[in-house]
Write a protein that holds these residues in place. Structure first.
Motif, PDB file in Angstrom:
ATOM      1  N   ASP A   1      53.044  47.029  35.098  1.00  0.00           N
ATOM      2  CA  ASP A   1      53.343  45.812  35.832  1.00  0.00           C
ATOM      3  C   ASP A   1      52.065  44.984  35.939  1.00  0.00           C
ATOM      4  O   ASP A   1      51.101  45.371  36.604  1.00  0.00           O
ATOM      5  CB  ASP A   1      53.875  46.197  37.222  1.00  0.00           C
ATOM      6  N   SER A   2      52.071  43.862  35.271  1.00  0.00           N
ATOM      7  CA  SER A   2      50.891  43.003  35.197  1.00  0.00           C
ATOM      8  C   SER A   2      50.444  42.523  36.581  1.00  0.00           C
ATOM      9  O   SER A   2      49.247  42.407  36.858  1.00  0.00           O
ATOM     10  CB  SER A   2      51.237  41.832  34.277  1.00  0.00           C
ATOM     11  N   ILE A   3      51.403  42.260  37.450  1.00  0.00           N
ATOM     12  CA  ILE A   3      51.052  41.767  38.786  1.00  0.00           C
ATOM     13  C   ILE A   3      50.330  42.859  39.584  1.00  0.00           C
ATOM     14  O   ILE A   3      49.311  42.606  40.239  1.00  0.00           O
ATOM     15  CB  ILE A   3      52.306  41.280  39.536  1.00  0.00           C
ATOM     16  N   ALA A   4      50.860  44.072  39.505  1.00  0.00           N
ATOM     17  CA  ALA A   4      50.216  45.175  40.229  1.00  0.00           C
ATOM     18  C   ALA A   4      48.777  45.353  39.768  1.00  0.00           C
ATOM     19  O   ALA A   4      47.873  45.578  40.578  1.00  0.00           O
ATOM     20  CB  ALA A   4      51.017  46.455  40.028  1.00  0.00           C
TER      21      ALA A   4
ATOM     22  N   THR B   1      46.790  43.034  38.483  1.00  0.00           N
ATOM     23  CA  THR B   1      45.975  41.915  38.975  1.00  0.00           C
ATOM     24  C   THR B   1      45.678  42.075  40.460  1.00  0.00           C
ATOM     25  O   THR B   1      44.572  41.764  40.922  1.00  0.00           O
ATOM     26  CB  THR B   1      46.680  40.576  38.701  1.00  0.00           C
ATOM     27  N   LEU B   2      46.662  42.576  41.200  1.00  0.00           N
ATOM     28  CA  LEU B   2      46.448  42.729  42.645  1.00  0.00           C
ATOM     29  C   LEU B   2      45.347  43.747  42.954  1.00  0.00           C
ATOM     30  O   LEU B   2      44.754  43.717  44.032  1.00  0.00           O
ATOM     31  CB  LEU B   2      47.760  43.109  43.347  1.00  0.00           C
TER      32      LEU B   2
ATOM     33  N   GLN C   1      42.643  43.506  41.750  1.00  0.00           N
ATOM     34  CA  GLN C   1      41.426  42.683  41.739  1.00  0.00           C
ATOM     35  C   GLN C   1      41.437  41.652  42.858  1.00  0.00           C
ATOM     36  O   GLN C   1      40.829  40.584  42.752  1.00  0.00           O
ATOM     37  CB  GLN C   1      41.279  42.020  40.365  1.00  0.00           C
ATOM     38  N   ASP C   2      42.107  42.000  43.904  1.00  0.00           N
ATOM     39  CA  ASP C   2      42.244  41.101  45.047  1.00  0.00           C
ATOM     40  C   ASP C   2      40.882  40.642  45.579  1.00  0.00           C
ATOM     41  O   ASP C   2      40.721  39.480  45.962  1.00  0.00           O
ATOM     42  CB  ASP C   2      43.037  41.804  46.152  1.00  0.00           C
TER      43      ASP C   2
ATOM     44  N   GLU D   1      38.084  40.202  43.956  1.00  0.00           N
ATOM     45  CA  GLU D   1      37.530  39.192  43.055  1.00  0.00           C
ATOM     46  C   GLU D   1      38.241  37.849  43.255  1.00  0.00           C
ATOM     47  O   GLU D   1      37.612  36.794  43.233  1.00  0.00           O
ATOM     48  CB  GLU D   1      37.658  39.632  41.587  1.00  0.00           C
ATOM     49  N   ILE D   2      39.549  37.922  43.438  1.00  0.00           N
ATOM     50  CA  ILE D   2      40.309  36.671  43.637  1.00  0.00           C
ATOM     51  C   ILE D   2      39.864  36.010  44.946  1.00  0.00           C
ATOM     52  O   ILE D   2      39.611  34.803  44.994  1.00  0.00           O
ATOM     53  CB  ILE D   2      41.834  36.939  43.646  1.00  0.00           C
ATOM     54  N   SER D   3      39.747  36.814  45.981  1.00  0.00           N
ATOM     55  CA  SER D   3      39.314  36.258  47.277  1.00  0.00           C
ATOM     56  C   SER D   3      37.914  35.663  47.176  1.00  0.00           C
ATOM     57  O   SER D   3      37.637  34.590  47.730  1.00  0.00           O
ATOM     58  CB  SER D   3      39.331  37.342  48.356  1.00  0.00           C
TER      59      SER D   3
ATOM     60  N   PHE E   1      36.514  34.443  44.544  1.00  0.00           N
ATOM     61  CA  PHE E   1      36.617  33.187  43.802  1.00  0.00           C
ATOM     62  C   PHE E   1      37.105  32.074  44.737  1.00  0.00           C
ATOM     63  O   PHE E   1      36.566  30.964  44.744  1.00  0.00           O
ATOM     64  CB  PHE E   1      37.574  33.338  42.608  1.00  0.00           C
ATOM     65  N   GLU E   2      38.107  32.389  45.524  1.00  0.00           N
ATOM     66  CA  GLU E   2      38.674  31.379  46.437  1.00  0.00           C
ATOM     67  C   GLU E   2      37.636  30.898  47.441  1.00  0.00           C
ATOM     68  O   GLU E   2      37.593  29.712  47.782  1.00  0.00           O
ATOM     69  CB  GLU E   2      39.898  31.947  47.159  1.00  0.00           C
TER      70      GLU E   2
ATOM     71  N   ARG F   1      35.373  28.374  45.847  1.00  0.00           N
ATOM     72  CA  ARG F   1      36.063  27.285  45.157  1.00  0.00           C
ATOM     73  C   ARG F   1      35.805  25.959  45.885  1.00  0.00           C
ATOM     74  O   ARG F   1      35.746  25.924  47.116  1.00  0.00           O
ATOM     75  CB  ARG F   1      37.558  27.616  45.160  1.00  0.00           C
TER      76      ARG F   1
END
Lengths: 470, 199
Positions: free
Chosen positions: B170-173, B175-176, B178-179, B181-183, B185-186, B189
């Motif tokens: 599951d691609s979403i799982a 990516t999650l 890497q939460d 890293e996403i945070s 980045f945000e 931003r």
């Protein structure tokens, strides 16, 4: 090889969340546009997995693909369309996503309303579950269409794993002749590189012709990047872009506007950057185009004739041409101007902006739609419709015998009741002439708004360069 | 997502170039809000032709489609891969694919295999001549072959797509995971990017 970067590479690099060897890059998405057709399964999967929409504040939904363009206040004839629109409303409520619903004057085709609202800005990454998302590239954004699984991915994570695209420069130099439009430019580009010529690439449209086009024309060109197979298409932002954006609803204001301008001015392809592929066209060679077949690459100048498949470049092209002509019920050698029409459709994310309607109204003013033709104008958004009515364009169209409709995708793809009957032949300002695209058995010829307007009056294609306005 | 390892089945020959997603699943059938049930409408207008390959019972049970270049061009509708999957297909072999279509297939476990035009021509001719003739698509080995071994071709595939398909991930799982890293980045931003609503 230069060290410089193209604009699409710059935008890509500024949105890298994670970059790992052997994996696609994880890109941050600045704006996610959602519509009723490609989202229900994505929201349902989120629900089943107990996931939320990560950034509802970067997500905007509208209804466009299957909404009726007439009698919206009465019960809709299609229960499935009704259900899909209601499902989107429920999903937006449940997940906290802003919706421009059918009763909202800001409702419209998703690729019209993003720029119109000023939500589409230079340097952004924008996605939508629709292949014509490339439209937003006109503003200098990196914008591409995605499928429903990817819609779900963006809803859940605000990111998307993507492999780095190749870059293509399409340069259109010189100037266009009077009567030649952005639509003719993009049809000529697709004719030149073919429907798969752009596969794997992001196209940057460059050259004097592109620079001299207003934003509406740049959007028409970027819109059809996907018809050449490209992943996206864009134009570096310039004063034309900034002038278009200034003052729009979501555009930066005051000191932020100045800061944004500084940022946006850096969004150009460096002089020493290299493209994987470069294609060049001379603007002066481009003529008003009409498609004769069932792919957007199958076009000729309006002064031309339906080509003979036996003269095709390859056996495969010949077979395709033969199949297309059979479907289109056309004989090789027929003059394009002799092809009679049953319908005219002025609309779609390609050509339903206010500038398109003005240009078409200029042709139509004082004329009547030919008795054999049923013609329809479907503005790209509620606001485009309102603006047109304030300018009296609706009266021009209605006086000529056009139907004046509410905003939506309408007969571009025939999901709502606006469809061609089998065998009907249509001059359409939309983007696809695939078999059955506008209705089962319907025959589509892609043209500019001006050419469509003139064809509606004449009942057949005419060279817009010879049109006498009244 | 459904795992893909190896499929051995009849091949459905559909030798046309530039088959667009409007042919695979016409727009009027995109109104369903479910992921299933689209196969019955696949290639609807072409099915009116009694000679169309999908009307030939000899190909029943085929899990592999062999087709022309630029398959899946046009609309981004994932309903197209859903419809093909609903027909029982697990793999599509063509000289080339449209980008969005290929991505969409990978997300649902439908394998797209690029082979050169000659190899595709051979497989089409073979399937047209003998509908019962089977092909083997082996993702681990990255090969398309005939069971007798007389025809073997290797194909290229993005290593990450291969990994996802083999494992059915599951691609979403992923990516999650890497939460952070996403945070991060945000947090870095620019505040100049527009917001649809106040967050």
């Amino acid at each position: 090889m230069g060290e410089g970067k193209t604009i699409s590479e710059k935008i890509w690099d500024r949105h890298l969340v994670v970059q790992e060897e052997g994996k696609p890059d994880l890109l941050y998405i600045d704006l996610h546009l959602v519509h009723e057709v490609t989202s229900p399964q994505a929201f349902e999967s989120l629900r089943l997995a107990g996931r939320k929409v990560r950034r509802p504040d970067l997500t905007l939904a509208t209804v466009d693909h299957n909404v009726p363009t007439i009698d919206r206040d009465k019960p809709w004839t299609d229960p499935l369309s009704t259900q899909q629109v209601q499902t989107l409303r429920q999903n937006c409520e449940d997940f906290g996503v802003e919706l421009f619903g059918v009763e909202d004057v800001r409702q419209g085709i998703v690729h019209i309303i993003g720029p119109e609202q000023g939500l589409t800005q230079p340097g952004m990454t924008i996605v939508c579950g629709d292949s014509h998302t490339s439209t937003h590239g006109a503003m200098g954004a990196l914008a591409f269409g995605i499928g429903t699984s990817e819609v779900e991915h963006v809803l859940a994570t605000q990111t998307l794993p993507q492999s780095r695209p190749k870059t293509m420069a399409v340069e259109v130099n010189g100037t266009l002749h009077e009567g030649v439009t952005a639509k003719d430019v993009i049809l000529s580009i697709i004719h030149k590189i073919g429907v798969s010529g752009g596969v794997g690439h992001v196209i940057e449209y460059r050259g004097d012709v592109i620079r001299s086009l207003p934003m509406s024309g740049r959007m028409t060109i970027c819109n059809m990047s996907i018809e050449a197979g490209a992943r996206a298409g864009l134009v570096a932002p310039d004063e034309t872009t900034f002038e278009y954006l200034e003052g729009r609803n979501f555009a930066p204001k005051g000191a932020d506007w100045e800061r944004a301008l500084d940022e946006w001015r850096s969004l150009v392809t460096d002089d020493d950057a290299t493209f994987d592929t470069t294609v060049t066209l001379e603007g002066g060679d481009i003529e008003p185009c009409v498609t004769w077949g069932t792919t957007p690459a199958q076009s000729v100048p309006v002064t031309g004739r339906v080509p003979d498949p036996s003269e095709a470049a390859s056996p495969q092209a010949q077979e395709l041409a033969e199949r297309s002509l059979k479907y289109m019920d056309l004989q090789p050698g027929t003059a394009i101007e002799d092809i009679p029409l049953d319908r005219v459709f002025l609309g779609s994310c390609t050509n339903a902006r206010i500038e398109d309607l003005r240009a078409a109204a200029d042709i139509v003013r004082g004329h009547k739609v030919a008795g054999s033709v049923r013609a329809m104008v479907v503005p790209g958004s509620g606001l485009v419709k309102l603006q047109a009515e304030q300018e009296g364009l609706d009266t021009v169209f209605k006086d000529a015998g056009f139907e004046w409709r509410d905003a939506g995708c309408s007969m571009c793809l025939g999901m709502n009741p606006d469809t061609l009957a089998p065998g009907e032949r249509c001059a359409s300002t939309s983007n696809r002439n695939f078999e059955g695209r506008q209705g089962r058995g319907g025959r589509t010829h892609l043209v500019s708004p001006q050419m469509a307007a003139a064809a509606a009056v004449a009942g057949h294609f005419v060279d817009i360069r010879k049109w006498e306005k009244s | 997502m459904q795992k893909f390892t190896r499929v051995q089945s009849k091949a459905l020959p559909l030798n046309r170039a530039d088959i667009d997603t409007d042919q695979i699943i016409p727009a009027q059938y995109l109104k369903r809000i479910e992921r299933t049930g689209f196969g019955q409408f696949a290639f609807e207008s072409w099915r009116n032709d009694p000679d169309f390959v999908l009307n030939n019972p000899a190909y029943e049970g085929a899990q592999v489609l062999v087709t022309g270049p630029n398959f899946g061009c046009g609309s981004s509708r994932e309903h197209a891969p859903w419809a093909l999957e609903d027909l029982g297909l697990r793999a599509i072999i063509a000289p080339s694919f449209a980008d969005i279509f290929r991505n969409n297939c990978a997300k649902i476990g439908l394998l797209t295999v690029e082979l050169d035009q000659d190899a595709c021509n051979y497989l089409v001719a073979r399937a047209e001549e003998n509908p019962a003739a089977e092909v083997v698509v082996d993702l681990e080995a990255q090969t398309v072959s005939t069971p007798d071994g007389s025809f073997v071709r290797t194909f290229e595939i993005d290593p990450f797509v291969k990994y996802m398909l083999l494992e059915g991930l599951d691609s979403i799982a992923l990516t999650l995971l890497q939460d952070d890293e996403i945070s991060a980045f945000e947090n870095s931003r620019s505040s100049l990017y527009p917001k649809v609503t106040a967050s």
